[in-house]
Write a protein that holds these residues in place. Structure first.
Motif, PDB file in Angstrom:
ATOM      1  N   LYS A  45       5.021  -6.451  -0.221  1.00 38.51           N
ATOM      2  CA  LYS A  45       4.792  -5.023   0.881  1.00 38.51           C
ATOM      3  C   LYS A  45       3.462  -5.285   1.145  1.00 38.51           C
ATOM      4  O   LYS A  45       3.000  -4.691  -0.441  1.00 38.51           O
ATOM      5  CB  LYS A  45       5.992  -3.865   0.954  1.00 38.51           C
ATOM      6  N   THR A  48       2.324  -2.449   1.914  1.00 31.37           N
ATOM      7  CA  THR A  48       1.503  -0.795   1.135  1.00 31.37           C
ATOM      8  C   THR A  48       1.312  -1.031  -0.701  1.00 31.37           C
ATOM      9  O   THR A  48       1.118   0.142  -1.193  1.00 31.37           O
ATOM     10  CB  THR A  48       2.378   0.355   1.369  1.00 31.37           C
ATOM     11  N   ASP A  49       2.551  -1.995  -1.219  1.00 25.58           N
ATOM     12  CA  ASP A  49       2.220  -1.709  -2.554  1.00 25.58           C
ATOM     13  C   ASP A  49       1.249  -2.569  -2.687  1.00 25.58           C
ATOM     14  O   ASP A  49       0.973  -1.974  -3.876  1.00 25.58           O
ATOM     15  CB  ASP A  49       3.833  -2.497  -2.875  1.00 25.58           C
ATOM     16  N   HIS A 102      -1.024   0.351  -2.901  1.00 29.53           N
ATOM     17  CA  HIS A 102      -1.095   1.439  -4.393  1.00 29.53           C
ATOM     18  C   HIS A 102      -2.053   0.634  -5.439  1.00 29.53           C
ATOM     19  O   HIS A 102      -2.606   1.974  -6.171  1.00 29.53           O
ATOM     20  CB  HIS A 102       0.316   1.088  -3.957  1.00 29.53           C
TER      21      HIS A 102
END
Length: 418
Positions: free
Chosen positions: A230, A232-233, A236
């Motif tokens: 992902k 988003t990971d 992060h």
């Protein structure tokens, strides 16, 4: 997913920079590859007529597939393993232990995939070349954090090069961290290992929970960032990395790609070593997710196997995707070093190729000195000048700015500085 740690017993023919990543072999690309194993067309080596005759083949270095396999027949890793299993049942002496039970999978991985001496050399060169563009307080980096560190061999090599260096390694797997402490830093380690700190932890967690000081370089190699399926990971992770770097610090990740890598039938290639043959098997990409399953296999000279010794579900990020994600995460600038895979060989099912092993040995000897003229012994702090191209064999990395046409196969360092 490169060579050679010459300090490991039983693999002294795999010298760093000598015969690993620079010998990735060309895959065969097929339609309709199965889920269990990539297909490879059996074919004769068209270059065979150009090789010199009289070569001596190492004893039992390659046990080919069953003689019943016909030219043009599709051959899978499973078929090769089954053919070897039948041969072992017929020929193995009573009481003889298969090689797969005496050599563990981590030993095979370190010998066939990792290039610790060359990687440390590259990390230092990248940091040094970018120091004029960053706020780095030091001309030479002294602290390293290796994410997805596995056996910790890169951390050990980092500390071996200079008594001022210190390294931290982070990995989710407690078993591999225990292996690292027992084998890499224990049985095979030296005094430099006192400056290696290994931690079981999640690189997506709050950096404060890892209790690691800010470092000059964070390295996420062997395609570690491709674990993040992902975006988003990924963002992060990049933000966590940025907050964990010292002023002027550098994050270095590696990626793979190319036209053949994204072929519709997947790919399969091999590299041969003293005791085993390494097979890299990649499934076709999912068009909607850009995910691909990768298997690493090790086939020993006696015909025994570590089949699917390692399996990964990678998302193959492009260079532009990674650079944009780094900027979004707050890095001041991004940079790219790229190596084209130019020295590839097909996976051949020609088991009676008498001259292949001699050619391999000559290739190793020719590649023991890097393209930039430095040997392993010369890769020390203060001896390697910043240069735009560095590395070993077909994996000579070159800084790329601007545009570049698509290549058949490439590896890249994508670098973010703060």
């Amino acid at each position: 997913m490169g060579k050679k740690d010459k300090h490991r017993k039983g693999h002294d023919d795999h010298k760093a920079g000598g015969g690993g990543r620079d010998r990735w072999v060309k895959a065969a690309y097929l339609d309709g590859a199965s889920e269990d194993s990539s297909d490879v067309w059996k074919q004769n080596d068209s270059r065979k007529s150009g090789r010199k005759s009289g070569g001596r083949r190492r004893a039992d270095s390659r046990v080919g597939p069953s003689p019943n396999f016909q030219d043009g027949e599709r051959v899978t890793v499973s078929m090769l393993e089954q053919a070897d299993r039948k041969k072992l049942a017929r020929t193995r002496a009573p009481g003889r232990i298969p090689m797969c039970e005496t050599i563990d999978r981590h030993t095979c991985y370190m010998a066939s995939v990792q290039l610790p001496t060359a990687e440390v050399h590259n990390l230092i060169n990248i940091y040094t070349e970018l120091r004029s563009e960053s706020k780095a307080a030091r001309h030479h980096p002294t602290t390293l954090r290796e994410d997805f560190c596995g056996t910790g061999v890169l951390c050990r090599e980092w500390c071996k090069g200079n008594a001022e260096r210190e390294a931290w390694g982070v990995d989710l797997d407690p078993d591999v961290i225990q292996y690292s402490k027992t084998i890499t830093l224990g049985q095979e380690g030296g005094p430099e290992c006192e400056r290696v700190n290994l931690t079981v932890g999640n690189v997506l967690s709050d950096p404060a929970t890892l209790a690691i000081p800010k470092v000059d370089i964070i390295a996420a190699l062997n395609y570690g960032v491709d674990y993040f399926q992902k975006r988003t990971d990924l963002i992060h992770y990049l933000r966590n990395s940025r907050s964990s770097l010292a002023p002027g610090g550098t994050l270095i990740v590696d990626l793979f790609g190319g036209a053949t890598v994204c072929g519709t039938g997947g790919r399969l290639f091999e590299r041969q070593y003293k005791d085993f043959t390494y097979y890299f098997e990649q499934k076709p990409f999912d068009l909607m997710t850009n995910l691909s399953k990768v298997h690493l296999h090790f086939r020993f000279n006696d015909g025994s196997w570590h089949k699917s010794a390692f399996t990964y579900d990678f998302r193959a990020y492009s260079i532009i995707e990674m650079r944009e994600a780094m900027l979004e995460a707050g890095f001041a600038s991004t940079h790219v070093w790229l190596a084209e895979s130019t020295n590839e060989r097909e996976v051949l099912r020609c088991a009676d190729d008498e001259d292949q092993d001699e050619d391999d040995e000559e290739e190793n000897q020719d590649n023991e000195t890097r393209e930039d003229g430095t040997s392993d012994e010369e890769v020390e702090d203060g001896k390697s000048e910043p240069r735009r191209k560095f590395g070993a064999g077909a994996y000579g990395y070159e800084r790329v700015e601007g545009s570049l046409p698509q290549l058949q196969s490439w590896n890249a360092y994508v670098v973010g500085i703060i």
